[in-house]
Write a protein that holds these residues in place. Structure first.
Motif, PDB file in Angstrom:
ATOM      1  N   PHE A  22     -57.257 -17.520 -11.230  1.00 28.31           N
ATOM      2  CA  PHE A  22     -57.187 -17.284 -12.673  1.00 28.31           C
ATOM      3  C   PHE A  22     -57.014 -18.601 -13.422  1.00 28.31           C
ATOM      4  O   PHE A  22     -56.450 -19.573 -12.905  1.00 28.31           O
ATOM      5  CB  PHE A  22     -56.082 -16.290 -13.029  1.00 28.31           C
ATOM      6  CG  PHE A  22     -54.670 -16.826 -12.925  1.00 28.31           C
ATOM      7  CD1 PHE A  22     -54.007 -17.306 -14.046  1.00 28.31           C
ATOM      8  CD2 PHE A  22     -54.004 -16.830 -11.714  1.00 28.31           C
ATOM      9  CE1 PHE A  22     -52.709 -17.786 -13.956  1.00 28.31           C
ATOM     10  CE2 PHE A  22     -52.712 -17.304 -11.607  1.00 28.31           C
ATOM     11  CZ  PHE A  22     -52.058 -17.788 -12.734  1.00 28.31           C
ATOM     12  N   ASN A  23     -57.518 -18.632 -14.615  1.00 25.97           N
ATOM     13  CA  ASN A  23     -57.475 -19.804 -15.477  1.00 25.97           C
ATOM     14  C   ASN A  23     -56.161 -19.795 -16.252  1.00 25.97           C
ATOM     15  O   ASN A  23     -55.968 -18.969 -17.146  1.00 25.97           O
ATOM     16  CB  ASN A  23     -58.679 -19.784 -16.426  1.00 25.97           C
ATOM     17  CG  ASN A  23     -58.820 -21.058 -17.230  1.00 25.97           C
ATOM     18  OD1 ASN A  23     -57.878 -21.511 -17.879  1.00 25.97           O
ATOM     19  ND2 ASN A  23     -60.026 -21.630 -17.208  1.00 25.97           N
ATOM     20  N   GLN A  24     -55.259 -20.691 -15.876  1.00 31.00           N
ATOM     21  CA  GLN A  24     -53.943 -20.690 -16.490  1.00 31.00           C
ATOM     22  C   GLN A  24     -53.998 -20.993 -17.979  1.00 31.00           C
ATOM     23  O   GLN A  24     -53.238 -20.431 -18.770  1.00 31.00           O
ATOM     24  CB  GLN A  24     -53.036 -21.698 -15.789  1.00 31.00           C
ATOM     25  CG  GLN A  24     -52.674 -21.310 -14.365  1.00 31.00           C
ATOM     26  CD  GLN A  24     -51.602 -22.196 -13.771  1.00 31.00           C
ATOM     27  OE1 GLN A  24     -50.791 -22.783 -14.486  1.00 31.00           O
ATOM     28  NE2 GLN A  24     -51.594 -22.307 -12.455  1.00 31.00           N
ATOM     29  N   GLY A  25     -54.910 -21.879 -18.375  1.00 29.73           N
ATOM     30  CA  GLY A  25     -55.026 -22.221 -19.791  1.00 29.73           C
ATOM     31  C   GLY A  25     -55.425 -21.030 -20.637  1.00 29.73           C
ATOM     32  O   GLY A  25     -54.845 -20.785 -21.708  1.00 29.73           O
ATOM     33  N   ILE A  26     -56.415 -20.273 -20.171  1.00 35.00           N
ATOM     34  CA  ILE A  26     -56.843 -19.083 -20.908  1.00 35.00           C
ATOM     35  C   ILE A  26     -55.720 -18.059 -20.960  1.00 35.00           C
ATOM     36  O   ILE A  26     -55.453 -17.451 -22.009  1.00 35.00           O
ATOM     37  CB  ILE A  26     -58.110 -18.469 -20.269  1.00 35.00           C
ATOM     38  CG1 ILE A  26     -59.297 -19.418 -20.418  1.00 35.00           C
ATOM     39  CG2 ILE A  26     -58.430 -17.117 -20.907  1.00 35.00           C
ATOM     40  CD1 ILE A  26     -60.563 -18.926 -19.736  1.00 35.00           C
ATOM     41  N   PHE A  27     -55.059 -17.846 -19.825  1.00 33.86           N
ATOM     42  CA  PHE A  27     -53.982 -16.867 -19.802  1.00 33.86           C
ATOM     43  C   PHE A  27     -52.885 -17.241 -20.795  1.00 33.86           C
ATOM     44  O   PHE A  27     -52.376 -16.383 -21.535  1.00 33.86           O
ATOM     45  CB  PHE A  27     -53.391 -16.745 -18.388  1.00 33.86           C
ATOM     46  CG  PHE A  27     -52.445 -15.585 -18.235  1.00 33.86           C
ATOM     47  CD1 PHE A  27     -52.905 -14.357 -17.788  1.00 33.86           C
ATOM     48  CD2 PHE A  27     -51.098 -15.702 -18.559  1.00 33.86           C
ATOM     49  CE1 PHE A  27     -52.047 -13.275 -17.664  1.00 33.86           C
ATOM     50  CE2 PHE A  27     -50.234 -14.635 -18.440  1.00 33.86           C
ATOM     51  CZ  PHE A  27     -50.705 -13.405 -17.995  1.00 33.86           C
ATOM     52  N   GLU A  28     -52.517 -18.514 -20.829  1.00 34.79           N
ATOM     53  CA  GLU A  28     -51.442 -18.942 -21.733  1.00 34.79           C
ATOM     54  C   GLU A  28     -51.863 -18.813 -23.190  1.00 34.79           C
ATOM     55  O   GLU A  28     -51.045 -18.457 -24.051  1.00 34.79           O
ATOM     56  CB  GLU A  28     -51.053 -20.373 -21.396  1.00 34.79           C
ATOM     57  CG  GLU A  28     -50.317 -20.483 -20.057  1.00 34.79           C
ATOM     58  CD  GLU A  28     -50.175 -21.902 -19.559  1.00 34.79           C
ATOM     59  OE1 GLU A  28     -50.662 -22.836 -20.255  1.00 34.79           O
ATOM     60  OE2 GLU A  28     -49.601 -22.091 -18.469  1.00 34.79           O
TER      61      GLU A  28
END
Length: 500
Positions: free
Chosen positions: A209-215
């Motif tokens: 998963f893309n941590q930047g998008i999730f955040e």
């Protein structure tokens, strides 16, 4: 604690009996043997290898056939088996070099490695011809799961329960995975899986998963990890996150390849498999004699099919194979370009391809079907490298001691080199990643559909879940009823061969 394994007579098919039974002797020497050289007594720095300490095999050659194939464009499994001539400064390579050297010195053996480039569709014919001829060329073979699994039921490989030094209760063996491949038999076991065969970890499926998008969307990305830890990481929870990730980045009011999505795939078949395995789908049940039969027509599998349709046809899921637009993107490039929150269908070894992402990448197990599921389950690939010992092997005990020690040291030294250094430090950025990797490794299981699915008319995955998913058909029971009888006939045939 080590314990003595059962001694069970190796049963061969009729074609092999005359030429091979005499070749399957056990030649390993106990420390109590009169001609034993106890090298451990001569060293003030002797390592305690338990029952393996003090064994000496007089410089015996250990001949290993190793797959050199790289199906997914990665480095393949041979990097965890074959060592270079010297240390190279690369952490995994050096760990393998030192492990092999340590085993050679501790047991007084010498490895001879042979690379093999026969693909999964060819290796069965190559090995069967060799074994039926009675030639003793290799002491053990490391190659693709599903062709060797099919061979394992037909008398080509030694029964591991006959070997003196294996202890499959140790943590470095994947006992659940192996028991799945021997139908939970207490008499026969033919396939080796554990930390020495580290390609199983490299090819273990995980969800990226893309941590930047999730955040940006949901705040702290640790929330996903917390979901895993508190067992609330389910398919419904996944859909909550993925469905809210779509964004019309180019502002044209059309869902196209220039937008951002919850998940990216390329088709359904290969990307669906880890979801089915992760849901701990119902496949087999066993009678009092241990005979397996299909038991897939359950409410659980019906629910799973419906969840798969929800996931793969969610508006926030993009299937690059079905797009009308011309695109050169692959799921990995789409993901690394920060256009998808989740990437499925890839494996732990795929983390190497994310190192240049501008956003951090996170790794988690696939979600459970629901919170009633006991544990997270991890799927491997059907071409993952596992180990077998040809029935032509004349030194079964020697080989078992060597592989047991290789496994022990791999767990202590090679696994940390790959698992913690190569993955955690180079590609991940937080301590929780190692905990996720532990959960993924500990969940390895449900190998039967990958190992024997092709043998049984592709019934367990393709002709049930996959075909229904492709047509968005929720009629699991009717599909199962139409296909189960010929599939069961093939399973019965497999079981009979396994027990002959």
């Amino acid at each position: 604690m080590y314990k003595a394994k059962r001694k069970i007579a190796l049963l061969l098919c009729v074609a092999l009996q005359a030429s091979l039974l005499a070749a399957c002797g056990n030649d390993a020497k106990d420390p109590s043997d009169e001609d034993m050289t106890d090298s451990a007594d001569n060293s003030s720095e002797a390592v305690d290898y338990g029952p393996l300490s003090g064994l000496d095999f007089d410089g015996e050659s250990i001949r290993v056939l190793v797959s050199a194939n790289e199906y997914d464009g990665g480095s393949g499994g041979k990097i965890f088996i074959m060592n270079s001539d010297t240390e190279t400064g690369e952490i995994v390579s050096d760990a393998v070099y030192n492990r092999n050297k340590q085993v050679e010195e501790a047991l007084n053996v010498k490895f001879e490695f042979t690379e093999n480039t026969d693909v999964y569709s060819e290796i069965s014919d190559v090995l069967s011809t060799l074994i039926l001829s009675g030639e003793d060329l290799y002491d053990y073979v490391i190659h693709d799961l599903f062709p060797l699994a099919s061979m394992s039921v037909n008398g080509y490989f030694a029964n591991l329960y006959d070997a003196k030094y294996f202890d499959f209760d140790q943590d470095y063996w994947y006992s659940d995975y192996m028991e799945d491949l021997n139908f939970h038999s207490d008499k026969y076991c033919y396939i080796m899986a554990g930390d020495y065969f580290l390609d199983i970890i490299r090819t273990a499926h995980c969800l990226l998963f893309n941590q930047g998008i999730f955040e940006d969307l949901y705040g702290d990305s640790n929330q996903l990890y917390n979901d895993v830890f508190d067992n609330s990481w389910t398919m419904d929870k996944y859909l909550t996150y993925a469905s809210g990730a779509y964004s019309d980045l180019n502002g044209d009011s059309i869902a196209d390849v220039d937008d951002r999505y919850g998940m990216v795939t390329y088709g359904k078949w290969g990307y669906m498999i880890p979801w089915v395995i992760a849901a701990d789908a119902d496949f087999l049940e066993y009678d009092n004699d241990g005979k397996p039969s299909f038991a897939m027509n359950t409410e659980k599998n019906q629910k799973l099919l419906e969840k798969l349709i929800d996931i793969f046809y969610d508006p926030a899921t993009i299937d690059l194979s079905g797009r009308g637009e011309s695109t050169s993107s692959t799921p990995m490039t789409f993901f690394t370009n920060n256009q998808a929150l989740f990437l499925c269908g890839f494996r732990i070894g795929s983390l190497d391809q994310t190192r240049n992402m501008t956003n951090k990448v996170g790794i988690i197990p696939y979600p459970k079907l629901d919170e009633n599921q006991e544990k997270y389950v991890t799927s491997t690939h059907d071409t993952t490298n596992i180990g077998v010992i040809p029935v032509t092997c004349t030194k079964l005990d020697t080989v078992s001691a060597v592989i047991e020690m290789l496994s022990l040291i791999s767990h202590d030294e090679v696994l940390p080199a790959y698992y913690e250094s190569a993955l955690k430090i180079k590609y991940a950025h937080d301590d929780v990643t190692s905990q996720m990797l532990d959960i993924i490794r500990d969940g390895l299981g449900s190998a039967v559909p990958l190992a024997f699915g092709d043998y049984c008319n592709d019934f367990m995955l393709k002709n049930t879940f996959s075909n229904l998913l492709l047509s968005r058909n929720t009629g699991f029971a009717s599909m199962y009823t139409a296909l189960v009888n010929p599939a069961q006939a093939k399973l019965d045939e497999l079981w009979d061969a396994f027990n002959e």
